[in-house]
Design an enzyme around this catalytic site. Structure first.
Site, PDB file in Angstrom:
ATOM      1  N   CYS A 242       0.864  -1.184   0.000  1.00  0.00           N
ATOM      2  CA  CYS A 242       0.000   0.000   0.000  1.00  0.00           C
ATOM      3  C   CYS A 242       0.896   1.228   0.000  1.00  0.00           C
ATOM      4  O   CYS A 242       1.934   1.239  -0.656  1.00  0.00           O
ATOM      5  CB  CYS A 242      -0.956  -0.024   1.192  1.00  0.00           C
ATOM      6  SG  CYS A 242      -0.142  -0.032   2.808  1.00  0.00           S
ATOM      7  N   GLY A 243       0.525   2.265   0.733  1.00  0.00           N
ATOM      8  CA  GLY A 243       1.367   3.445   0.796  1.00  0.00           C
ATOM      9  C   GLY A 243       2.450   3.347   1.845  1.00  0.00           C
ATOM     10  O   GLY A 243       3.605   3.688   1.595  1.00  0.00           O
TER      11      GLY A 243
END
Length: 285
Positions: A242-243
């Site tokens: 993800c981030g």
């Protein structure tokens, strides 16, 4: 569970890795329950489910020496942070989030990665709880007496950039990206400065929100299985990204619920891969 005691009949057993608001309401006040609010700083509010302790994923539950956000801390730091919240060998932990289901799955994944399995997330988080008219208050103070849990890292839960690079080339593996479709495509800006737009070549986009319904709760199991299978066909091991390692754990939770047994989380996620450097990026255009 590696941190258990012989008196398993005294444990507060969970119905699974996800609990509903009704289950939680029925067990509030149970001394064996440690309820934690794992909301990120962006989603944190002063309101809390009664008895909830604030668990800071940006503070004690991350590695302060790491260059990247939300890095899994060493066993000693993680154990100390958990004990400070009163988590003991006999505890049952439920984590929730002020946004619904965003960061709470990170707590579930971290504790399991450290050998503690009696942990679950609240489906729908604080919004689902409040929408039903259930009581809210303020966060509880940490207990005066620390817990006695001993957390020991387990193999395979977290992987690094080299492992992800190998998985991208492996026919039997799928790398799932939990970021929004726009960030995956590179058409939306990254929230952290200095990161390249786009995604890992060969990764598959599966925004974590696609595993949830309009009410912020997880999809019914048949739909959840279908979403996971469409992105990562059965028989392939799953690596989630993800981030910064938070919502990747939502995908890991979904894959676990869907019956997938080979699941890992890329701890560095796009905060690491997206930095200027030699890692390949498929960008916009």
């Amino acid at each position: 569970m590696s941190t258990g005691t012989p008196h398993s009949e005294t444990f507060l057993e969970l119905p699974g890795p996800v609990v509903g608001t009704g289950w939680l309401a029925g067990h509030l006040g149970d001394p064996r329950l440690v309820l934690v609010d794992a909301s990120s700083t962006l989603n944190r509010t002063d309101e809390a489910i009664p008895g909830a302790l604030l668990l800071d994923l940006d503070g004690p539950f991350s590695d302060p020496s790491a260059e990247l956000p939300h890095t899994m801390p060493a066993a000693g730091r993680l154990t100390a942070a958990a004990r400070a919240l009163g988590i003991s060998r006999s505890s049952t932990v439920v984590a929730y989030d002020g946004k619904g289901l965003f960061a709470s799955a990170r707590v579930w994944w971290m504790l399991r990665a450290a050998g503690f399995d009696r942990v679950a997330v609240l489906d729908g988080g604080l919004p689902a709880w409040a929408a039903e008219g259930r009581p809210v208050g303020v966060h509880a103070d940490p207990p005066a007496e620390p817990g006695d849990v001993e957390l020991v890292p387990q193999e395979g839960f977290f992987v690094g950039a080299d492992d992800v690079a190998d998985a991208l080339e492996e026919p039997g593996a799928v790398v799932l990206d939990a970021r929004s479709a726009g960030r995956f495509a590179g058409t939306e800006p990254e929230p952290r400065p200095g990161l390249r737009p786009g995604h890992m070549p060969g990764a598959v986009s599966l925004p974590y929100t696609q595993l949830q319904g309009p009410d912020g709760r997880l999809l019914p199991l048949p739909e959840l299985r279908a979403r996971i299978a469409a992105a990562a066909p059965e028989g392939r091991r799953v690596v989630t990204s993800c981030g910064s390692g938070l919502t990747a754990c939502v995908l890991a939770l979904g894959a676990h619920l869907a019956g997938r047994t080979e699941v890992s989380v890329y701890d560095g996620s796009w905060a690491e891969w997206g930095r200027p450097g030699p890692r390949p990026v498929a960008g916009p255009g």
